[in-house]
Motif scaffolding. Structure first.
Motif, PDB file in Angstrom:
ATOM      1  N   ALA A   1       0.830  -1.207   0.000  1.00 13.30           N
ATOM      2  CA  ALA A   1       0.000   0.000   0.000  1.00 13.30           C
ATOM      3  C   ALA A   1       0.864   1.256   0.000  1.00 13.30           C
ATOM      4  O   ALA A   1       0.583   2.218  -0.732  1.00 13.30           O
ATOM      5  CB  ALA A   1      -0.918  -0.006   1.217  1.00 13.30           C
ATOM      6  N   LEU A   2       1.915   1.284   0.807  1.00 15.14           N
ATOM      7  CA  LEU A   2       2.786   2.458   0.862  1.00 15.14           C
ATOM      8  C   LEU A   2       3.506   2.677  -0.463  1.00 15.14           C
ATOM      9  O   LEU A   2       3.648   3.821  -0.925  1.00 15.14           O
ATOM     10  CB  LEU A   2       3.794   2.298   2.002  1.00 15.14           C
ATOM     11  N   ALA A   3       3.975   1.606  -1.076  1.00 15.61           N
ATOM     12  CA  ALA A   3       4.640   1.724  -2.375  1.00 15.61           C
ATOM     13  C   ALA A   3       3.684   2.254  -3.439  1.00 15.61           C
ATOM     14  O   ALA A   3       4.069   3.074  -4.290  1.00 15.61           O
ATOM     15  CB  ALA A   3       5.215   0.363  -2.796  1.00 15.61           C
ATOM     16  N   ALA A   4       2.434   1.815  -3.385  1.00 18.09           N
ATOM     17  CA  ALA A   4       1.442   2.283  -4.353  1.00 18.09           C
ATOM     18  C   ALA A   4       1.120   3.758  -4.141  1.00 18.09           C
ATOM     19  O   ALA A   4       1.003   4.531  -5.110  1.00 18.09           O
ATOM     20  CB  ALA A   4       0.166   1.448  -4.242  1.00 18.09           C
TER      21      ALA A   4
ATOM     22  N   PRO B   1      11.406   0.291   1.177  1.00 12.15           N
ATOM     23  CA  PRO B   1      11.755  -0.165  -0.174  1.00 12.15           C
ATOM     24  C   PRO B   1      12.971  -1.089  -0.232  1.00 12.15           C
ATOM     25  O   PRO B   1      12.987  -2.046  -1.007  1.00 12.15           O
ATOM     26  CB  PRO B   1      12.023   1.148  -0.921  1.00 12.15           C
ATOM     27  N   VAL B   2      14.008  -0.810   0.580  1.00 12.54           N
ATOM     28  CA  VAL B   2      15.242  -1.571   0.448  1.00 12.54           C
ATOM     29  C   VAL B   2      15.065  -3.036   0.851  1.00 12.54           C
ATOM     30  O   VAL B   2      15.814  -3.911   0.409  1.00 12.54           O
ATOM     31  CB  VAL B   2      16.374  -0.900   1.260  1.00 12.54           C
ATOM     32  N   PHE B   3      14.076  -3.312   1.690  1.00 13.10           N
ATOM     33  CA  PHE B   3      13.827  -4.687   2.132  1.00 13.10           C
ATOM     34  C   PHE B   3      12.566  -5.282   1.504  1.00 13.10           C
ATOM     35  O   PHE B   3      12.209  -6.427   1.814  1.00 13.10           O
ATOM     36  CB  PHE B   3      13.695  -4.736   3.658  1.00 13.10           C
TER      37      PHE B   3
ATOM     38  N   LEU C   1       8.895  -9.879   0.412  1.00 14.31           N
ATOM     39  CA  LEU C   1       7.790 -10.400  -0.389  1.00 14.31           C
ATOM     40  C   LEU C   1       8.236 -11.289  -1.540  1.00 14.31           C
ATOM     41  O   LEU C   1       7.390 -11.778  -2.305  1.00 14.31           O
ATOM     42  CB  LEU C   1       6.956  -9.225  -0.922  1.00 14.31           C
ATOM     43  N   ASP C   2       9.543 -11.476  -1.687  1.00 19.70           N
ATOM     44  CA  ASP C   2      10.104 -12.323  -2.757  1.00 19.70           C
ATOM     45  C   ASP C   2       9.615 -11.854  -4.130  1.00 19.70           C
ATOM     46  O   ASP C   2       9.050 -12.620  -4.915  1.00 19.70           O
ATOM     47  CB  ASP C   2       9.720 -13.782  -2.527  1.00 19.70           C
TER      48      ASP C   2
ATOM     49  N   PHE D   1      11.367  -3.716  -6.435  1.00 22.17           N
ATOM     50  CA  PHE D   1      12.368  -2.668  -6.227  1.00 22.17           C
ATOM     51  C   PHE D   1      13.745  -3.095  -6.731  1.00 22.17           C
ATOM     52  O   PHE D   1      14.772  -2.697  -6.166  1.00 22.17           O
ATOM     53  CB  PHE D   1      12.414  -2.267  -4.753  1.00 22.17           C
ATOM     54  N   ALA D   2      13.765  -3.872  -7.802  1.00 17.87           N
ATOM     55  CA  ALA D   2      15.051  -4.229  -8.415  1.00 17.87           C
ATOM     56  C   ALA D   2      15.793  -2.989  -8.899  1.00 17.87           C
ATOM     57  O   ALA D   2      17.029  -2.927  -8.861  1.00 17.87           O
ATOM     58  CB  ALA D   2      14.815  -5.189  -9.574  1.00 17.87           C
ATOM     59  N   GLY D   3      15.035  -1.987  -9.346  1.00 22.14           N
ATOM     60  CA  GLY D   3      15.663  -0.743  -9.786  1.00 22.14           C
ATOM     61  C   GLY D   3      16.381  -0.031  -8.653  1.00 22.14           C
ATOM     62  O   GLY D   3      17.424   0.600  -8.871  1.00 22.14           O
TER      63      GLY D   3
END
Length: 350
Positions: free
Chosen positions: A123-126, A211-213, A218-219, A223-225
């Motif tokens: 939710a936070l990422a969205a 983001p870093v974790f 979540l596998d 956040f590969a970028g």
């Protein structure tokens, strides 16, 4: 005939609210130890936590030793040895309160994942992406930093050591250098609002890893970028990268060393930087710009490093500023009551 205490014998400004801070931290620590003992079954955590917290505080104070020695010399010259000695007792009490508070905070923070699972990251990422035109804020900042040649790894020390003195040691600084009892009380309340309230209570309600974790939790490769950006900037190979790897290992192992807990929302880094900026603004208008720049630098690096979503910092700024505004307002009394207070003789109201 009653005598009026001399300024030398009078209690230093702020001593009463600092005593109340001490009692709060004792209760907070008792609660933290009980919680950790019941949830984690490790009643011996307290002593190791306090020893490591004292070591970290000694490191922070040692990093600022020259500045603190200069401040002591100025205080001796301006106030005299008697007043400095009286204030030193208050400073010692404030230092103990800081150690107890940070120890309790760390115990609660490292226990939170045993109470609730991390759930809020998607939710936070969205929300972050929606607020920034469909872009992740970390990507925008890394692109800008690359264009201007910002040395990202060098900001790591600023984000930790420079931030830590006012963020962690505010009660000590208030006890040493502030003479306004009302302001001391107000900022001690903000200090507690930023740490236990936002950092424990609100953080537990929106438990997230940042983001870093995110991908490790979540596998995914969402956040590969960010992973690539941290490598390209040099942060992944810096002390920051080592700390982030250590934090994740401690989380998986269930370790409870000070600073080892993970929670992103809201950002305590940004919350305490906001408290610092507001304090500087209250002390003098010339300090508004340095305070705002300090806050923006902490907000920037909290996102750039991947520790936090941008919304973590935005929410912290809004909530701390709102709390500060409420604390500055006089008590709201009905007009009839205000008139009664104005005309009542001393001792006439119960």
């Amino acid at each position: 005939m009653s005598s009026v205490p001399s300024p030398i014998s009078a209690e230093p400004a702020g001593a009463a609210p600092l005593r109340r801070l001490m009692w709060f931290t004792v209760g907070y620590l008792a609660f933290a130890v009980l919680l950790a003992s019941l949830v984690r079954g490790q009643p011996g955590l307290l002593f190791g936590q306090m020893r490591m917290m004292l070591g970290f505080l000694s490191y922070v104070l040692g990093s600022w030793a020259t500045v603190l020695a200069l401040a002591l010399a100025v205080a001796l010259w301006v106030f005299g040895a008697h007043r400095v000695a009286a204030r030193a007792r208050v400073v010692a009490g404030a230092t103990l309160a800081v150690v107890l508070m940070l120890t309790a905070f760390s115990l609660v923070k490292t226990t939170m994942p045993a109470l609730l699972p991390f759930w809020a990251d998607p939710a936070l990422a969205a929300v972050d992406r929606a607020l920034h035109g469909g872009h992740d804020p970390y990507a925008l900042l890394h692109d800008w930093a690359a264009r201007v040649g910002l040395p990202g790894p060098r900001m790591h020390g600023f984000y930790l050591a420079v931030w830590a003195l006012p963020a962690m040691g505010l009660p000590i600084l208030l006890a040493a250098f502030d003479r306004d009892a009302a302001r001391i009380r107000r900022f001690l309340l903000l200090y507690l609002f930023a740490w236990p309230v936002l950092g424990n209570v609100v953080a537990l309600a929106g438990l997230s890893v940042g983001p870093v974790f995110y991908d490790r939790l979540l596998d995914t490769e969402r956040f590969a970028g960010l992973t690539a950006a941290l490598a390209a900037s040099g942060l992944a190979d810096s002390g920051l990268g080592s700390i982030q790897s250590l934090l994740w290992r401690d989380h998986l192992a269930g370790n409870t060393s000070p600073g080892s807990g993970i929670s992103a929302f809201p950002s305590v880094h940004v919350a305490t930087a906001t408290v610092t900026a507001l304090y500087l603004a209250e002390r003098h208008r010339a300090l508004v710009v340095p305070g705002v720049l300090f806050l923006l630098a902490i907000l920037f690096f909290s996102i750039y490093s991947g520790y936090h979503y941008a919304v973590d910092g935005y929410v912290s700024i809004v909530l701390v500023t709102a709390a500060w505004a409420l604390l500055r307002r006089p008590l709201s009394l009905p007009a009839a009551m205000r008139r009664r207070v104005a005309i009542a003789p001393v001792g006439g109201l119960r």
